[in-house]
Each structure stands twice: as structure tokens, then as C-alpha cells.
Design a protein around this motif. Structure first.
Motif, PDB file in Angstrom:
ATOM      1  N   GLU A   1       0.825  -1.207   0.000  1.00 31.41           N
ATOM      2  CA  GLU A   1       0.000   0.000   0.000  1.00 31.41           C
ATOM      3  C   GLU A   1       0.857   1.253   0.000  1.00 31.41           C
ATOM      4  O   GLU A   1       1.839   1.367   0.724  1.00 31.41           O
ATOM      5  CB  GLU A   1      -0.912   0.003   1.226  1.00 31.41           C
ATOM      6  N   GLY A   2       0.493   2.209  -0.844  1.00 33.54           N
ATOM      7  CA  GLY A   2       1.194   3.479  -0.926  1.00 33.54           C
ATOM      8  C   GLY A   2       2.421   3.477  -1.797  1.00 33.54           C
ATOM      9  O   GLY A   2       3.129   4.481  -1.884  1.00 33.54           O
ATOM     10  N   THR A   3       2.711   2.342  -2.475  1.00 34.68           N
ATOM     11  CA  THR A   3       3.869   2.255  -3.359  1.00 34.68           C
ATOM     12  C   THR A   3       3.391   2.054  -4.792  1.00 34.68           C
ATOM     13  O   THR A   3       2.210   1.844  -5.058  1.00 34.68           O
ATOM     14  CB  THR A   3       4.796   1.091  -2.951  1.00 34.68           C
ATOM     15  N   GLU A   4       4.358   2.086  -5.727  1.00 29.59           N
ATOM     16  CA  GLU A   4       4.012   1.871  -7.127  1.00 29.59           C
ATOM     17  C   GLU A   4       3.610   0.418  -7.399  1.00 29.59           C
ATOM     18  O   GLU A   4       3.061   0.107  -8.458  1.00 29.59           O
ATOM     19  CB  GLU A   4       5.200   2.246  -8.029  1.00 29.59           C
ATOM     20  N   HIS A   5       3.892  -0.475  -6.457  1.00 26.68           N
ATOM     21  CA  HIS A   5       3.551  -1.889  -6.611  1.00 26.68           C
ATOM     22  C   HIS A   5       2.267  -2.256  -5.867  1.00 26.68           C
ATOM     23  O   HIS A   5       2.001  -3.431  -5.647  1.00 26.68           O
ATOM     24  CB  HIS A   5       4.697  -2.764  -6.092  1.00 26.68           C
ATOM     25  N   GLU A   6       1.479  -1.253  -5.482  1.00 33.83           N
ATOM     26  CA  GLU A   6       0.241  -1.522  -4.744  1.00 33.83           C
ATOM     27  C   GLU A   6      -0.722  -2.352  -5.586  1.00 33.83           C
ATOM     28  O   GLU A   6      -0.920  -2.087  -6.777  1.00 33.83           O
ATOM     29  CB  GLU A   6      -0.426  -0.201  -4.352  1.00 33.83           C
ATOM     30  N   MET A   7      -1.298  -3.378  -4.989  1.00 38.38           N
ATOM     31  CA  MET A   7      -2.273  -4.209  -5.681  1.00 38.38           C
ATOM     32  C   MET A   7      -3.286  -4.748  -4.690  1.00 38.38           C
ATOM     33  O   MET A   7      -2.992  -4.931  -3.514  1.00 38.38           O
ATOM     34  CB  MET A   7      -1.589  -5.362  -6.423  1.00 38.38           C
ATOM     35  N   ARG A   8      -4.480  -4.994  -5.186  1.00 32.19           N
ATOM     36  CA  ARG A   8      -5.589  -5.494  -4.363  1.00 32.19           C
ATOM     37  C   ARG A   8      -5.877  -6.935  -4.767  1.00 32.19           C
ATOM     38  O   ARG A   8      -6.096  -7.217  -5.942  1.00 32.19           O
ATOM     39  CB  ARG A   8      -6.806  -4.598  -4.574  1.00 32.19           C
TER      40      ARG A   8
END
Length: 242
Positions: free
Chosen positions: A83-90
Motif C-alpha cells: 500500500e502506498g507504493t508503485e507496486h500496490e495491488m488489491r
């Protein structure tokens, strides 16, 4: 020197010379840095601890009365990684299905436990959609909002697909802008033709042209009609002529 972090790469330090070795050292350092950044990216795996708070979405699944008199409520909780990074994913973490109909209680509990375990395993979980859709009820399927459903489990697979599209794990199967305009133009032609023969139209159909439509093998909607000498689906745009 004590090393406190995991080693993700290495390079041999050499004195700079006229042959340009310093450039190679720079490339090695950049590669090591990239590998280090990727090593810090958290991926979904079964040992990942459940956080105190998850993001949830609830979908209402209402089948015809002869299938089940009570609706099902499917809740899928997602975890947000990096969360909060360029690699954030759900990613989906767990699923629950609730209904007042106790007839299906046992297999619903078993199905939710298995699906939740697959979600937490990580990797490509999109195969669940096709696996659920391939389940057929021996008593026969049913029509729901103009779409043929071979079983309740297959319709649960549809709900899972919509959720995976919403969180970006699957691409939408909706027609693109060009296809959508073409479909609307064909529908307008059909409506104009049906207005000339209004007495023969089935009033129970949602659209006049649907009275003679057949089932689409791609989207399972009753929307395939003959246009310009070719069987074409007025819902998803699938055509036998390509």
C-alpha cells in the motif's frame, strides 16, 4: 563488516581503467538495486497474516423462485499489498456466502472454505471462474435477467469474475467503443423492422427483436439474431463471420 540484510546481488570491485570497466560496474550496481527493490515487493502467499481490517464487497445473487426462494449474499474481502507504493495491488483474501435457504448450507460452507484457501495461496487464481462456470445442475439450468445459467455455482463464478475485473485481475469482456456503436446500430435496424410487424411480436420479450433470438455460446445471453446473412450477438458482438 556485519551484513544485516539479505544478499540479493553482488559485483566485483575493480579499479577503473581505460577499457571502460567502470561502465560495467555501474550496470551491475543498477541491476542489483532493481533486484533489491523487487525483493521488497510483497506477493500474495499462504503464510501472509490476516490484517485487522480488510476491504469488502457484497454482491446480491437472486435466482428464480423455482431454483431458490431466498437470495444469496456473496461477500469478498480483499487485502491491499504494498500500500502506498508503485507496486500496490488489491487481491481477494476470503469469501463468505450467506442465505436463509439452509438447503444448500453444506456445499456453500465447503465452497467458501476452498475458494478462500485458493485466494490465500496466491498466484493466478482466475482459473476459478471457468471451473465454477463448468458446473451444470443435473436438474437443468435457468434463465436469469436474460442470461442462461447452467447452475447456481456457475452464477457464483460470474460474481467472482465481476469482482476480479473490478480489482484489475481480469480484463473486461465488454465490447469496445467501436463494437458498442455497431451493436446499437444493428439494434436500431431490428427495432425499425419489428415496428412494421408489431402484431407478431412476443410482448413478454424485453426487446421486440428478442422474440426470435437464440442463445449466445460466448456470453450466454439470448441475443443472437441473423443480420446481413450472419449470426450475430446483440449483447457481446460475437459473430460467426468474425
Amino acid at each position: 563488516m556485519k551484513i544485516n540484510k539479505k544478499i540479493v546481488g553482488y559485483a566485483v570491485a575493480k579499479p577503473a581503467d581505460s577499457t571502460g570497466n567502470s561502465g560495467q560496474d555501474t550496470k551491475s550496481a543498477e541491476a542489483s538495486k532493481t533486484e533489491g527493490q523487487m525483493a521488497d515487493v510483497i506477493q500474495m502467499h499462504e503464510t501472509l497474516a490476516r490484517p485487522q481490517k480488510l476491504i469488502g464487497s457484497t454482491y446480491k445473487l437472486k435466482t428464480p423462485e423455482h431454483v431458490s426462494s431466498h437470495a444469496m449474499y456473496i461477500t469478498i474481502n480483499d487485502i491491499v499489498l504494498n500500500e502506498g507504493t508503485e507496486h500496490e495491488m488489491r487481491r481477494p483474501f476470503e469469501v463468505f456466502i450467506n442465505s436463509k435457504n439452509l438447503e444448500h448450507y453444506q456445499w456453500i460452507v465447503a465452497l467458501t472454505l476452498i475458494m478462500s484457501a485458493v485466494f490465500r495461496k496466491g498466484g493466478d487464481i482466475t482459473f476459478l471462474v471457468e471451473e465454477l462456470r463448468s458446473v451444470f445442475d443435473p436438474r437443468g439450468g435457468y434463465w436469469n435477467k436474460g442470461k442462461y445459467m447452467p447452475s447456481i455455482i456457475a452464477e457464483i463464478g460470474d460474481v467472482i469474475e465481476h469482482h476480479l475485473i473490478d480489482i484489475g485481475m481480469l480484463k473486461s469482456n465488454e465490447p469496445d467503443e467501436v463494437q458498442a456503436k455497431l451493436i446499437e446500430a444493428k439494434k436500431a435496424e431490428l427495432r425499425a423492422e419489428q415496428q412494421k410487424a408489431a402484431d407478431s411480436v412476443d410482448e413478454s420479450a424485453e426487446e421486440p427483436w428478442m422474440a426470435n433470438a437464440t442463445l449466445c455460446s460466448k456470453c450466454n445471453n439470448k441475443a443472437v439474431v441473423l443480420r446481413d446473412g450472419c449470426q450475430t450477438c446483440m449483447n457481446c458482438g460475437d459473430s460467426k463471420c468474425g
